[in-house]
Design an enzyme around this catalytic site. Structure first.
Site, PDB file in Angstrom:
ATOM      1  N   LYS A 219      -8.829   9.871  -4.306  1.00  0.00           N
ATOM      2  CA  LYS A 219      -8.277   8.528  -4.522  1.00  0.00           C
ATOM      3  C   LYS A 219      -9.377   7.506  -4.264  1.00  0.00           C
ATOM      4  O   LYS A 219      -9.989   7.502  -3.185  1.00  0.00           O
ATOM      5  CB  LYS A 219      -7.121   8.335  -3.533  1.00  0.00           C
ATOM      6  CG  LYS A 219      -6.027   7.414  -4.000  1.00  0.00           C
ATOM      7  CD  LYS A 219      -4.875   7.490  -2.994  1.00  0.00           C
ATOM      8  CE  LYS A 219      -3.767   6.573  -3.330  1.00  0.00           C
ATOM      9  NZ  LYS A 219      -2.794   6.492  -2.232  1.00  0.00           N
TER      10      LYS A 219
HETATM   11  C1  E4P Z   1       0.435   5.295  -2.893  1.00  0.00           C
HETATM   12  O1  E4P Z   1      -0.476   5.880  -3.409  1.00  0.00           O
HETATM   13  C2  E4P Z   1       0.262   4.075  -2.095  1.00  0.00           C
HETATM   14  O2  E4P Z   1      -0.717   4.287  -1.131  1.00  0.00           O
HETATM   15  C3  E4P Z   1       1.539   3.634  -1.466  1.00  0.00           C
HETATM   16  O3  E4P Z   1       2.594   3.849  -2.400  1.00  0.00           O
HETATM   17  C4  E4P Z   1       1.512   2.229  -0.948  1.00  0.00           C
HETATM   18  O4  E4P Z   1       2.808   1.825  -0.583  1.00  0.00           O
HETATM   19  P1  E4P Z   1       3.062   0.524   0.322  1.00  0.00           P
HETATM   20  O5  E4P Z   1       2.696  -0.681  -0.492  1.00  0.00           O
HETATM   21  O6  E4P Z   1       4.524   0.562   0.624  1.00  0.00           O
HETATM   22  O7  E4P Z   1       2.189   0.659   1.527  1.00  0.00           O
END
Ligand code: E4P
EC number: 2.2.1.2
Length: 217
Positions: free
Chosen positions: A83
């Site tokens: 990522k």
């Molecule tokens: C997924 O890859 C993200 O890191 C995650 O969905 C972020 O979610 P949040 O905005 O609720 O922290």
């Protein structure tokens, strides 16, 4: 629609995985911090548990270090998706890592233009953040629809991974629009089962079961 679970909590992943609800997992530095675990250790455990892609996020902001971190993360298991953030350096890292055959999830996407760049750089997944746009009074779902439209115009293969999902409605709306994948916390996935008429109907059946003393076993 593929279901990814957005957590680094092993027990929660295992519970949903046993039900066939887990096509993959996403983590991020905040979720790793919340787990209190070492990133390599916990990611290895998740990869052993789940067959599908497991996103593990780099910590660096320059392309060269992101690439080195990505290579190290990819050594953990074959189902790692590296990522990287949607920055210019992140796109450079995406291009190199995807060129090496690694899955790459480009995260922190807040515009369709960013999503076009990620697709051009060879991203396996693009992660538009719905909830964080809603948080600032924009409509996160408009972004999912916009990216779906643009990607379909050019048959981009990058999968739309609807992220920052905060409610069961976000899941349904993403599915209606045609997001390829959604990632949500375990509590949101579990909340999808709730309906007041199911509870009411079951209450009525239970009363009749008791009144008529219906027994099967
Ligand atoms: C997924 O890859 C993200 O890191 C995650 O969905 C972020 O979610 P949040 O905005 O609720 O922290």
């Amino acid at each position: 629609m593929k279901f990814f679970v957005d957590t680094a909590e092993i027990d929660a992943i295992a519970e949903l995985n046993d039900l066939g609800m887990v096509d993959g997992v996403t983590t991020n530095p905040s979720l790793i911090k919340k787990s209190g675990r070492d990133i390599i250790e916990v990611t290895k455990e998740i990869c052993a548990l789940v067959d599908g892609p497991v996103s593990a996020e780099v910590t660096a902001t320059d392309a060269d270090t992101m690439i080195a971190e990505g290579r190290k993360l990819a050594e953990i298991a074959e189902n790692i998706a590296v990522k990287v953030p949607l920055t210019w350096d992140g796109l450079k890292a995406c291009k190199v890592l995807s060129g090496e055959g690694k899955m790459v999830n480009v995260t922190l996407c807040f515009s369709a233009n960013q999503a076009i760049l990620a697709a051009k750089a060879g991203a396996t997944f693009i992660s538009p953040f719905i909830g964080r746009l809603d948080d600032i009074n924009l409509d996160g779902m408009d972004l999912i629809a916009d990216i779906r439209n643009v990607y379909d115009n050019y048959a981009f293969e990058t999968q739309i991974l609807a992220a920052s999902i905060r409610s069961a409605n976000h899941v349904l709306e993403s599915a209606r629009i045609g997001a390829d994948v959604m990632t949500a916390p375990p509590a949101v996935i579990k909340a999808m089962v709730n309906h007041p008429l199911t509870d009411k109907g079951l209450d009525a059946f239970l009363k009749d079961i008791a009144a008529a003393e219906i027994k099967i076993l």
